[in-house]
Design a protein around this motif. Structure first.
Motif, PDB file in Angstrom:
ATOM      1  N   GLN A  87       0.826  -1.213   0.000  1.00 13.30           N
ATOM      2  CA  GLN A  87       0.000   0.000   0.000  1.00 13.30           C
ATOM      3  C   GLN A  87       0.863   1.268   0.000  1.00 13.30           C
ATOM      4  O   GLN A  87       0.494   2.279  -0.603  1.00 13.30           O
ATOM      5  N   THR A  88       2.006   1.210   0.678  1.00 10.61           N
ATOM      6  CA  THR A  88       2.847   2.389   0.781  1.00 10.61           C
ATOM      7  C   THR A  88       3.574   2.686  -0.524  1.00 10.61           C
ATOM      8  O   THR A  88       3.850   3.847  -0.830  1.00 10.61           O
ATOM      9  N   HIS A  89       3.874   1.643  -1.301  1.00 13.51           N
ATOM     10  CA  HIS A  89       4.613   1.906  -2.546  1.00 13.51           C
ATOM     11  C   HIS A  89       3.740   1.964  -3.784  1.00 13.51           C
ATOM     12  O   HIS A  89       4.182   2.459  -4.824  1.00 13.51           O
ATOM     13  N   ASN A  90       2.487   1.490  -3.718  1.00 11.46           N
ATOM     14  CA  ASN A  90       1.728   1.363  -4.966  1.00 11.46           C
ATOM     15  C   ASN A  90       1.372   2.691  -5.622  1.00 11.46           C
ATOM     16  O   ASN A  90       1.043   2.736  -6.808  1.00 11.46           O
ATOM     17  N   SER A  91       1.438   3.795  -4.876  1.00 11.79           N
ATOM     18  CA  SER A  91       1.157   5.100  -5.469  1.00 11.79           C
ATOM     19  C   SER A  91       2.429   5.880  -5.801  1.00 11.79           C
ATOM     20  O   SER A  91       2.354   7.023  -6.243  1.00 11.79           O
ATOM     21  N   GLU A  92       3.603   5.280  -5.581  1.00 15.49           N
ATOM     22  CA  GLU A  92       4.888   5.960  -5.846  1.00 15.49           C
ATOM     23  C   GLU A  92       4.963   7.306  -5.116  1.00 15.49           C
ATOM     24  O   GLU A  92       5.513   8.278  -5.629  1.00 15.49           O
ATOM     25  N   PHE A  93       4.436   7.345  -3.896  1.00 20.53           N
ATOM     26  CA  PHE A  93       4.365   8.592  -3.126  1.00 20.53           C
ATOM     27  C   PHE A  93       5.284   8.539  -1.907  1.00 20.53           C
ATOM     28  O   PHE A  93       5.314   9.478  -1.111  1.00 20.53           O
ATOM     29  N   ASP A  94       6.037   7.434  -1.765  1.00 26.49           N
ATOM     30  CA  ASP A  94       6.836   7.208  -0.561  1.00 26.49           C
ATOM     31  C   ASP A  94       8.222   7.848  -0.682  1.00 26.49           C
ATOM     32  O   ASP A  94       8.789   7.950  -1.764  1.00 26.49           O
ATOM     33  N   CYS A  95       8.761   8.270   0.458  1.00 28.70           N
ATOM     34  CA  CYS A  95      10.040   8.976   0.490  1.00 28.70           C
ATOM     35  C   CYS A  95      11.151   8.091  -0.069  1.00 28.70           C
ATOM     36  O   CYS A  95      11.040   6.864  -0.094  1.00 28.70           O
ATOM     37  N   VAL A  96      12.230   8.739  -0.502  1.00 31.62           N
ATOM     38  CA  VAL A  96      13.291   8.017  -1.208  1.00 31.62           C
ATOM     39  C   VAL A  96      14.654   8.620  -0.873  1.00 31.62           C
ATOM     40  O   VAL A  96      14.774   9.819  -0.639  1.00 31.62           O
ATOM     41  N   HIS A  97      15.664   7.771  -0.835  1.00 27.58           N
ATOM     42  CA  HIS A  97      17.047   8.239  -0.772  1.00 27.58           C
ATOM     43  C   HIS A  97      17.558   8.255  -2.206  1.00 27.58           C
ATOM     44  O   HIS A  97      17.733   7.202  -2.826  1.00 27.58           O
ATOM     45  N   GLU A  98      17.790   9.438  -2.744  1.00 27.36           N
ATOM     46  CA  GLU A  98      18.102   9.552  -4.163  1.00 27.36           C
ATOM     47  C   GLU A  98      19.439   8.911  -4.515  1.00 27.36           C
ATOM     48  O   GLU A  98      19.560   8.235  -5.542  1.00 27.36           O
TER      49      GLU A  98
END
Length: 459
Positions: A87-98
């Motif tokens: 659920q946290t990744h399916n919208s591609e809205f989760d924070c990221v370490h670039e």
């Protein structure tokens, strides 16, 4: 560095570090992305195929250990970890370490919160410590890589991070932690084919690794043996899953560099590789005052990784996962609407004729950036109809990155929008209570109070 040192060094770092060792900036960043990730996970409960996934959970064991965000029933901890990570990744809205190319908090929080609910009595300080260390492990591993993505690092490195965080809560010493890391490695998955096709399997792979972290720690706690040469063995993670790497960074960074302070917020629910392009287009539009109908052509010059991840062509009927990773689509939606939001990946937006017409005027080229893991800088130029000069802008740092951070007001606005965007609308008062609990999480005696607020009421 011997083949044992990389994984042992990380395991010793996790085992010996306590809350008092965390710098203030790491504590604040962990709290910020704890709240952000829960909000994203709630919104993702309305994502594609979630009902089918959650409907399958009941057949995978029976217990009421842990909460799935925006549901009114509880599940075994491994099942809840899988569902919440998806659920946290399916919208591609989760924070990221670039730099590491890792959505580090997604697997780490989903697995750790599920374990904390199952265990009970986990204090707020312990949760913050475990999350910060889990992010550290995932991102140190990702940042040590010098090769382009072969496997989906948010799943693979995220699985190591989740294992570290749970092992911390379970009180593992370094030897037991290595054992758990080996068991997690034995279950590891994350094909980039899911990214190429825009399949929901991409988010599921993050969930699989979150679930597997719980299994790994449960087995390690019982003394089940695994392997010692987890990262640098002849068939270890770096050789099989990554390629070229510099494990020196893993030896030198822990305790000196806190990766959680380097995480980037996502202001848009799209692949992070599209965000520099969105930033440039919206800024050029603000400066020049043009509308979407004025655009003759858009050209984005980007690093090789960005081109690989999001240069896919617009197709007639894209699935949400495909559209979120299509720079042409999200760029067109940004110019047409002035932003990109969750509803841009639902019908009828996905087949909107104006969006598709504008997306077909989009072109991407690869620049000369030698870093195979770089997401920027990007340069975007827009040619307007009836004008001889192109409008051009280079974006060195994307909005939401540590160099261009979201304000607290913007961060809370994102959380509040996500809180009421799930499959079952959650009480806004509970969302405000969650903000308060996270702000003062150091005083929390049991983090089950956090998870309980995310549970939906009624059927």
């Amino acid at each position: 560095m011997s083949t044992d040192d990389a994984i042992l060094g990380l395991s010793e770092h996790v085992a010996r570090t306590g809350y008092k060792d965390l710098p203030a900036a790491a504590i604040e960043a962990t709290k910020t992305f704890l709240l952000d990730t829960i909000g994203v996970g709630v919104a993702g409960s309305a994502g594609p195929w979630v009902e089918d996934l959650v409907g399958s959970l009941a057949g995978w064991g029976a217990s009421d250990h842990a909460t799935v965000f925006a549901r009114n029933t509880r599940f075994p901890a491994p099942a809840a970890a899988l569902a919440n990570a998806y659920q946290t990744h399916n919208s591609e809205f989760d924070c990221v370490h670039e730099g590491a190319v890792v959505h580090a908090m997604t697997a780490v929080l989903s697995a750790t919160l599920a374990h904390a609910e199952r265990q009970g009595g986990v204090r707020g300080k312990e949760l913050i410590t475990a999350l910060a260390l889990g992010v550290d492990v995932a991102c140190h591993i990702g940042a040590a890589t010098r090769s382009p993505l072969k496997f989906f690092r948010p799943g693979t490195a995220g699985g190591f991070g989740a294992t570290a965080a749970i092992g911390k809560l379970m009180g593992f010493d370094a030897v037991t932690m290595v054992r758990a890391m080996g068991i997690a490695y034995g279950q590891m998955c994350g094909t980039m084919q899911a990214h190429t096709e825009g399949s929901i399997l991409l988010g599921l792979q993050v969930g699989f690794n979150a679930r597997n972290a719980l299994i790994a720690c449960d087995l390690a706690a019982r003394g089940v043996p695994s392997v010692e040469h987890v990262l640098e063995g002849p068939f270890g993670y770096f050789r099989l899953f990554e390629g070229e790497h510099d494990a020196t960074a893993i030896r030198e960074a822990p305790g000196r560099v806190w990766r959680v302070t380097e995480l980037s917020h996502k202001p848009f629910p799209t692949g992070r590789a599209t965000h520099g392009i969105i930033d440039a287009l919206l800024e050029l539009q603000r400066r020049s005052g043009f509308v979407a109908g004025d655009v003759e052509q858009i050209i984005a010059s980007v690093p090789s990784l960005v081109h690989h991840l999001v240069s896919r062509p617009i197709i007639d009927r894209p699935e949400p996962g495909y559209a979120r990773l299509c720079a042409a689509y999200v760029g067109a939606r940004a110019l047409l609407r002035g932003t990109v939001e969750l509803e841009d990946f639902r019908p009828p937006a996905l087949t909107d004729p104006a969006t598709h017409a504008l997306a077909r005027r989009f072109e991407m080229t690869v620049d000369d950036n030698p870093d195979p893991n770089a997401l920027g800088p990007v340069t975007v130029s827009v040619e307007l109809r009836g004008r001889r000069q192109r409008q051009e802008l280079r974006v060195d740092h994307m909005y939401g990155s540590p160099a261009r951070p979201m304000s607290r007001d913007a961060h809370l606005a994102k959380f509040r929008r996500n809180w009421v965007s799930g499959a079952r609308r959650l009480d806004e008062a509970k969302g405000e209570r969650l903000i308060q609990l996270v702000d003062d999480v150091e005083a929390l005696s049991d983090v089950r109070d956090l998870a309980g607020l995310t549970r939906a009421e009624g059927a």
